[in-house]
Design a protein around this motif. Structure first.
Motif, PDB file in Angstrom:
ATOM      1  N   SER A  19      -3.548  -9.727  -0.568  1.00  0.00           N
ATOM      2  CA  SER A  19      -3.937  -9.733  -1.979  1.00  0.00           C
ATOM      3  C   SER A  19      -3.781 -11.139  -2.550  1.00  0.00           C
ATOM      4  O   SER A  19      -2.883 -11.888  -2.155  1.00  0.00           O
ATOM      5  CB  SER A  19      -3.056  -8.759  -2.771  1.00  0.00           C
ATOM      6  OG  SER A  19      -3.238  -8.938  -4.168  1.00  0.00           O
ATOM      7  N   GLU A  20      -4.671 -11.513  -3.488  1.00  0.00           N
ATOM      8  CA  GLU A  20      -4.566 -12.819  -4.129  1.00  0.00           C
ATOM      9  C   GLU A  20      -3.242 -12.975  -4.870  1.00  0.00           C
ATOM     10  O   GLU A  20      -2.769 -14.089  -5.075  1.00  0.00           O
ATOM     11  CB  GLU A  20      -5.722 -13.028  -5.120  1.00  0.00           C
ATOM     12  CG  GLU A  20      -6.949 -13.634  -4.504  1.00  0.00           C
ATOM     13  CD  GLU A  20      -7.989 -14.003  -5.544  1.00  0.00           C
ATOM     14  OE1 GLU A  20      -8.717 -14.974  -5.312  1.00  0.00           O
ATOM     15  OE2 GLU A  20      -8.071 -13.318  -6.583  1.00  0.00           O
ATOM     16  N   SER A  21      -2.653 -11.872  -5.288  1.00  0.00           N
ATOM     17  CA  SER A  21      -1.407 -11.940  -6.060  1.00  0.00           C
ATOM     18  C   SER A  21      -0.171 -12.005  -5.158  1.00  0.00           C
ATOM     19  O   SER A  21       0.944 -12.054  -5.662  1.00  0.00           O
ATOM     20  CB  SER A  21      -1.293 -10.722  -6.984  1.00  0.00           C
ATOM     21  OG  SER A  21      -1.260  -9.517  -6.237  1.00  0.00           O
ATOM     22  N   ASP A  22      -0.363 -12.024  -3.851  1.00  0.00           N
ATOM     23  CA  ASP A  22       0.769 -12.095  -2.920  1.00  0.00           C
ATOM     24  C   ASP A  22       1.566 -13.368  -3.200  1.00  0.00           C
ATOM     25  O   ASP A  22       1.035 -14.477  -3.150  1.00  0.00           O
ATOM     26  CB  ASP A  22       0.250 -12.103  -1.479  1.00  0.00           C
ATOM     27  CG  ASP A  22       1.363 -11.908  -0.459  1.00  0.00           C
ATOM     28  OD1 ASP A  22       2.429 -12.542  -0.623  1.00  0.00           O
ATOM     29  OD2 ASP A  22       1.173 -11.150   0.501  1.00  0.00           O
ATOM     30  N   PRO A  56      -2.784 -11.384 -13.074  1.00  0.00           N
ATOM     31  CA  PRO A  56      -2.687 -10.587 -11.845  1.00  0.00           C
ATOM     32  C   PRO A  56      -2.176  -9.187 -12.149  1.00  0.00           C
ATOM     33  O   PRO A  56      -0.982  -8.916 -12.077  1.00  0.00           O
ATOM     34  CB  PRO A  56      -1.698 -11.384 -10.982  1.00  0.00           C
ATOM     35  CG  PRO A  56      -0.898 -12.178 -11.950  1.00  0.00           C
ATOM     36  CD  PRO A  56      -1.779 -12.456 -13.131  1.00  0.00           C
ATOM     37  N   ASP A  66       0.831  -1.211   0.000  1.00  0.00           N
ATOM     38  CA  ASP A  66       0.000   0.000   0.000  1.00  0.00           C
ATOM     39  C   ASP A  66       0.859   1.253   0.000  1.00  0.00           C
ATOM     40  O   ASP A  66       0.485   2.273  -0.585  1.00  0.00           O
ATOM     41  CB  ASP A  66      -0.921   0.004   1.227  1.00  0.00           C
ATOM     42  CG  ASP A  66      -2.051  -1.001   1.103  1.00  0.00           C
ATOM     43  OD1 ASP A  66      -2.303  -1.460  -0.035  1.00  0.00           O
ATOM     44  OD2 ASP A  66      -2.670  -1.341   2.122  1.00  0.00           O
ATOM     45  N   ASP A  93      -2.229  -6.625 -10.509  1.00  0.00           N
ATOM     46  CA  ASP A  93      -1.514  -5.977  -9.396  1.00  0.00           C
ATOM     47  C   ASP A  93      -0.038  -6.316  -9.436  1.00  0.00           C
ATOM     48  O   ASP A  93       0.778  -5.639  -8.807  1.00  0.00           O
ATOM     49  CB  ASP A  93      -2.098  -6.434  -8.059  1.00  0.00           C
ATOM     50  CG  ASP A  93      -3.501  -5.885  -7.833  1.00  0.00           C
ATOM     51  OD1 ASP A  93      -3.822  -4.874  -8.471  1.00  0.00           O
ATOM     52  OD2 ASP A  93      -4.255  -6.473  -7.042  1.00  0.00           O
ATOM     53  N   HIS A  94       0.295  -7.406 -10.171  1.00  0.00           N
ATOM     54  CA  HIS A  94       1.687  -7.864 -10.234  1.00  0.00           C
ATOM     55  C   HIS A  94       2.391  -7.202 -11.417  1.00  0.00           C
ATOM     56  O   HIS A  94       3.005  -7.840 -12.242  1.00  0.00           O
ATOM     57  CB  HIS A  94       1.711  -9.380 -10.364  1.00  0.00           C
ATOM     58  CG  HIS A  94       2.932 -10.011  -9.780  1.00  0.00           C
ATOM     59  ND1 HIS A  94       3.455  -9.655  -8.562  1.00  0.00           N
ATOM     60  CD2 HIS A  94       3.750 -10.985 -10.252  1.00  0.00           C
ATOM     61  CE1 HIS A  94       4.521 -10.373  -8.302  1.00  0.00           C
ATOM     62  NE2 HIS A  94       4.730 -11.182  -9.315  1.00  0.00           N
ATOM     63  N   SER A 114     -15.272  -5.442   0.931  1.00  0.00           N
ATOM     64  CA  SER A 114     -14.755  -5.769  -0.397  1.00  0.00           C
ATOM     65  C   SER A 114     -15.613  -5.150  -1.485  1.00  0.00           C
ATOM     66  O   SER A 114     -15.114  -4.623  -2.472  1.00  0.00           O
ATOM     67  CB  SER A 114     -14.685  -7.287  -0.562  1.00  0.00           C
ATOM     68  OG  SER A 114     -14.237  -7.636  -1.831  1.00  0.00           O
ATOM     69  N   GLY A 152     -10.223 -10.275  -5.474  1.00  0.00           N
ATOM     70  CA  GLY A 152      -8.769 -10.166  -5.464  1.00  0.00           C
ATOM     71  C   GLY A 152      -8.151 -10.101  -4.087  1.00  0.00           C
ATOM     72  O   GLY A 152      -6.946  -9.916  -3.952  1.00  0.00           O
ATOM     73  N   LYS A 153      -8.950 -10.245  -3.028  1.00  0.00           N
ATOM     74  CA  LYS A 153      -8.450 -10.252  -1.658  1.00  0.00           C
ATOM     75  C   LYS A 153      -8.780 -11.591  -1.008  1.00  0.00           C
ATOM     76  O   LYS A 153      -9.773 -12.227  -1.351  1.00  0.00           O
ATOM     77  CB  LYS A 153      -9.071  -9.112  -0.841  1.00  0.00           C
ATOM     78  CG  LYS A 153      -8.785  -7.717  -1.377  1.00  0.00           C
ATOM     79  CD  LYS A 153      -7.350  -7.293  -1.102  1.00  0.00           C
ATOM     80  CE  LYS A 153      -7.108  -5.840  -1.508  1.00  0.00           C
ATOM     81  NZ  LYS A 153      -5.718  -5.421  -1.264  1.00  0.00           N
ATOM     82  N   SER A 172       1.401 -16.305  -0.677  1.00  0.00           N
ATOM     83  CA  SER A 172       0.062 -16.716  -0.248  1.00  0.00           C
ATOM     84  C   SER A 172       0.045 -18.146   0.290  1.00  0.00           C
ATOM     85  O   SER A 172      -0.730 -18.457   1.194  1.00  0.00           O
ATOM     86  CB  SER A 172      -0.929 -16.575  -1.414  1.00  0.00           C
ATOM     87  OG  SER A 172      -0.536 -17.377  -2.513  1.00  0.00           O
TER      88      SER A 172
END
Length: 876
Positions: free
Chosen positions: A442-445, A869, A363, A871-872, A488, A463-464, A448
């Motif tokens: 995040s799903e893209s972590d 993803p 963030d 976010d990635h 969400s 996505g979370k 995970s």
């Protein structure tokens, strides 16, 4: 002290599969004398070894995630080859587990790692002495070695050393026996112990020569006095002295127990953090005799080694699991740091250190929140912060109101924090203080899988992923999920996203049944840096309305790109793999795909025709070498099912220069997306070509008619494919840069053809694995400043989720594993008649697999970024 959770049955079965795979991989080469001959040159050996590297990594993925395996490989190869590991092998291992040991070492060898192996031979010595009627004698646990015993000791060492070297060479591994010349010693106490030595120095010349020649060094613990007398030295002691000289990342002790066992519970101790636990551990009543001595010796050994060094006590069957996964399998001992728990910001000794840790927060990195505002938000809030002394890991738990479940607000770990298991230590401290906890990632972590393994249940939406532990009450879990879902949806509305589905992972209490989780994004208006509505003439289409599942057939999918595409399809909301064809892998299960159990097939032209006629395939992906896919395409054309319009995506260069108007060039950010949407045949652009076109296209109108932009491109060696060649031989690439195809490279013609502008392109290959960097010189016909040019690019690519425009020159290490293209630099000379632009791209992702998925999504009417993803992606 935390016990790392390990499924022992899975580990053992995986280890067995790895051993069988090793024998299969090298069986042919082992029967070919020239391939294991010590006269073979090191580069030739390197080429053979690295030709199996990708296969070995895929097999290692069976015991850990791809992220873990690649992360640890990068970690282990970050130092000189001699500094990877010292592995001490007990004599009983060679007797009882020789093949397992050889297979484990072969795996390390085939990924380019060279452990220094030192073995003992105690059980074998005892056996021979007993057969000859000699009773072994010990004083203070040290074997008395008279001349008769020394004769047996020397003979056993030579026999066991040769046995291990032979077993390795049968697996195609070059190994060099080193039975002397390494350890110099003096008598420990000649009158008391006779021929027992105390090591005075270590000569690593022979070890370095062995590794430089591409051979594993296999050592005994025999030492010599200055006048040449051979002395017996305890193998554990010799391994410790060797480690002090080599300073390896890992010191590994292989034993039959597979680790240190807790004297009360009988469970294997997973991690010992010496700085935190040493004093209390020695006070435990069960820590005595050999166990206490072992811990003290390891403490003394690690005290003067770098903090990155660690000791692992492990069984031979679990060696890969210990080395290449976060969870490990044996007992990991490291110095570490003391952990601290704080409930007030003033308790942190350094605010700058705290800011550095918080700077890892996604963030913060995406500018959603500043560090200062976050810290101010903690004032007056009940929280507890956990971390080690240098804050390699920082965790912050908000306590909440009465009866509220505490929230893990931040868990921020550096790479060293993950690699050295600091995260596990911090997590253990949190678990002791909090019986219940909830948190969101995040799903893209990329970590995970770690969160899943440490949670009792999870729920995914938009996505979370919500995680929790310690919550048994069904209503409490339902309320938790409802609150998460409400937040969400609000975030989704605010960001313009459109939730389409959600998933619940079954909790420990069995309340929820797992389904898949997907989210799609909807385009929103974008504005340029100058406040104008975006100037992108080809903005992304609105998300498609199609939600019907589609079946994909991959033809020739064993390479790197095929595996990357499989990973993407695995996370796609609607795509499913129906068939995957590879002649080499026919009959083997498809690794890394979890939606269904799929085996590789060897599909022939007639099989392709039959499947197309039956309408069994919606998307054909041709992941074949250049020049070989035409028969398959023709078969599909001949069998076209009028009731079902399948789509063909060709990843090769075969149809990028099509003049029949049957094929559409699939570069969505530059080509008309509406044309891609109605296309039945799409040629996927090349990796070099994608980055070069995106980096040049916005400024085309500013280039003089007769000027030729020059592109200097450098790719990682994955771009050279899996077939062995000098361009993917890591030994050949070490400290090297290889130019090739100096003129008329196919991507030079591709870029020139698509842009309608001749460019000059010189490709190179470097020693990293994946990722491309272009440095592009572009003449200008009018004066433009760096800011002017950057604004042009920002306007042109406004709204493009996979393109980042930045003022800095992007680095290839930052784009590796990411799904977009980064364009930056924008260096303008003093005369303002030339600009240098730098573009980076991951050749396996946006350069191939990610772009392929974009084209599939557009052609089938899905959201363009479904399954990707977004976010990635690096943000400017």
């Amino acid at each position: 002290m935390m016990l790392r959770s390990v499924n022992k049955l899975f580990v053992r079965s995986s280890a067995g599969a790895l051993r069988r795979a090793t024998r299969s991989l090298v069986s042919t080469s082992a029967r070919t004398p020239s391939r294991v001959s010590v006269a073979t040159s090191a580069p030739a050996i390197g080429s053979r070894l690295y030709s199996t590297r990708s296969t070995v990594i895929q097999l290692l993925d069976n015991i850990g995630s791809k992220r873990e395996v690649e992360q640890y490989l990068k970690y282990f190869t970050s130092v000189n080859s001699q500094q990877f590991a010292v592995i001490k092998v007990g004599g009983a291992i060679i007797t009882d587990y020789l093949q397992e040991l050889a297979s484990s070492l072969a795996f390390l060898y085939h990924v380019g790692l060279y452990p220094v192996v030192l073995h003992g031979t105690g059980p074998q010595i005892n056996e021979i002495l007993e057969q000859e009627g000699v009773i072994p004698d010990y004083i203070d646990g040290i074997r008395i070695t008279d001349s008769k015993t020394m004769e047996v000791v020397r003979k056993c060492f030579l026999e066991q050393n040769l046995k291990l070297v032979t077993a390795l060479e049968e697996l195609g591994v070059r190994a060099r026996p080193i039975t002397g010349g390494v350890f110099s010693a003096e008598y420990l106490d000649q009158e008391k112990y006779h021929l027992v030595g105390k090591i005075t120095s270590v000569n690593k010349t022979a070890i370095e020569a062995s590794i430089n020649a591409g051979a594993l060094p296999i050592l005994t613990s025999l030492a010599e006095t200055p006048d040449g007398q051979i002395l017996n030295v305890n193998a554990d002691v010799a391994a410790g002295e060797l480690a002090r000289v080599m300073e390896p990342l890992k010191i590994v002790y292989l034993n039959e127990k597979g680790g240190l066992l807790h004297g009360v519970t009988g469970e294997k101790i997973s991690v010992i953090n010496l700085d935190e636990e040493y004093e209390d551990l020695l006070k435990e009543p069960w820590v005595k005799y050999g166990t206490k001595l072992k811990i003290k010796e390891i403490k003394e050994l690690l005290t003067y080694l770098p903090r990155s060094s660690s000791v692992a006590i492990i069984s031979v069957n679990d060696l890969q699991k210990e080395l290449f996964t976060d969870s490990g399998a044996g007992t990991l001992i490291r110095r570490g740091y003391r952990l601290h728990a704080r409930d007030n910001l003033d308790q942190f000794p350094s605010k700058e250190q705290l800011r550095t840790a918080l700077a890892r927060d996604p963030d913060v990195q995406s500018n959603k929140i500043s560090i200062a505002s976050y810290l101010r938000g903690l004032e007056g809030v009940s929280f507890k912060a956990y971390g080690d002394e240098p804050l390699e890991v920082l965790a912050i738990v908000r306590n909440g109101q009465e009866n509220e479940i505490p929230v893990l607000d931040k868990l921020l770990a550096s790479k060293n924090g993950w690699l050295n298991n600091v995260t596990d230590n911090v997590w253990s401290a949190i678990r002791k203080d909090y019986a219940q906890l909830q948190w969101v990632i995040s799903e893209s972590d990329e970590n995970s899988s770690w969160h899943f393994s440490n949670a009792d249940g999870s729920f995914a939406k938009n996505g979370k992923i919500l995680f929790w532990y310690g919550i048994e009450d069904t209503k409490a879990i339902s309320d938790l999920i409802a609150d998460f879902s409400k937040k969400s949806v609000l975030e989704s509305v605010n960001s313009g996203s459109n939730p389409t589905a959600s998933a619940v992972k079954k909790s420990v209490s069995g309340v929820f049944q797992q389904t898949r989780s997907f989210s799609t994004t909807r385009s929103t208006p974008f504005f340029s840096s100058r406040g104008q509505l975006n100037a992108n003439p080809n903005p992304p289409l609105k998300d498609g309305t199609n939600t019907k599942p589609a079946k994909v057939a991959l033809i020739g999918a064993r390479g790197y790109t095929g595996q990357a595409l499989i990973d993407l399809i695995n996370r796609h909301p609607y795509l499913e793999i129906a068939h995957v064809s590879s002649r080499e892998n026919a009959g083997r299960p498809l690794a890394g795909y979890t939606k269904a159990s799929i085996n590789y097939e060897n599909l022939q032209v007639e099989d392709i025709k039959r499947l197309e006629e039956s309408g069994a395939v919606d998307v054909w992906v041709m992941a074949l070498p250049n020049g070989v896919c035409q028969p398959f395409v023709n078969a599909i054309d001949e069998a076209r099912n009028p009731a079902k319009n399948s789509v063909i995506i060709d990843l090769s260069a075969d149809y990028r220069f099509d003049e029949t108007n049957q094929w559409t060039y699939g570069l969505p950010e530059l080509n008309n997306r509406a044309e891609i949407a109605k296309a039945r045949k799409i040629s996927n652009p090349g990796c070099y070509a994608t980055a070069a076109q995106l980096a040049i296209a916005p400024i085309l109108e500013y280039i003089p008619i007769d000027a030729v932009p020059s592109v200097f491109g450098v790719s990682g060696y994955s771009g050279a494919g899996t077939k062995p060649s000098p361009k993917n031989d890591v030994e050949n690439l070490r400290d090297n840069l290889i130019p090739y195809s100096l003129t008329d490279h196919i991507h030079e013609r591709e870029v020139s053809s698509q842009l309608g502008k001749q460019i000059a392109f010189t490709p190179h290959v470097a020693a990293w694995f994946q990722g491309i960097s272009h440095t592009i010189n572009i003449p200008l016909k009018e004066k433009l400043s760096s800011r002017d040019i950057r604004n042009i690019y920002q306007d042109r690519y406004a709204g493009e989720k996979l393109i980042t425009v930045t003022g800095e020159a992007p680095l290839v290490k930052d784009v590796s594993g990411k799904h977009g293209v980064v364009i930056g630099g924008f260096g303008v000379n003093k005369k303002q008649d030339r600009v240098v632009i730098v573009a980076t791209i991951d050749n396996l992702l946006k350069g191939a697999a990610t772009q392929c998925l974009q084209n599939i999504n557009i052609a089938l009417g899905y959201g363009e970024y479904d399954g990707i993803p977004v976010d990635h992606v690096i943000r400017g």
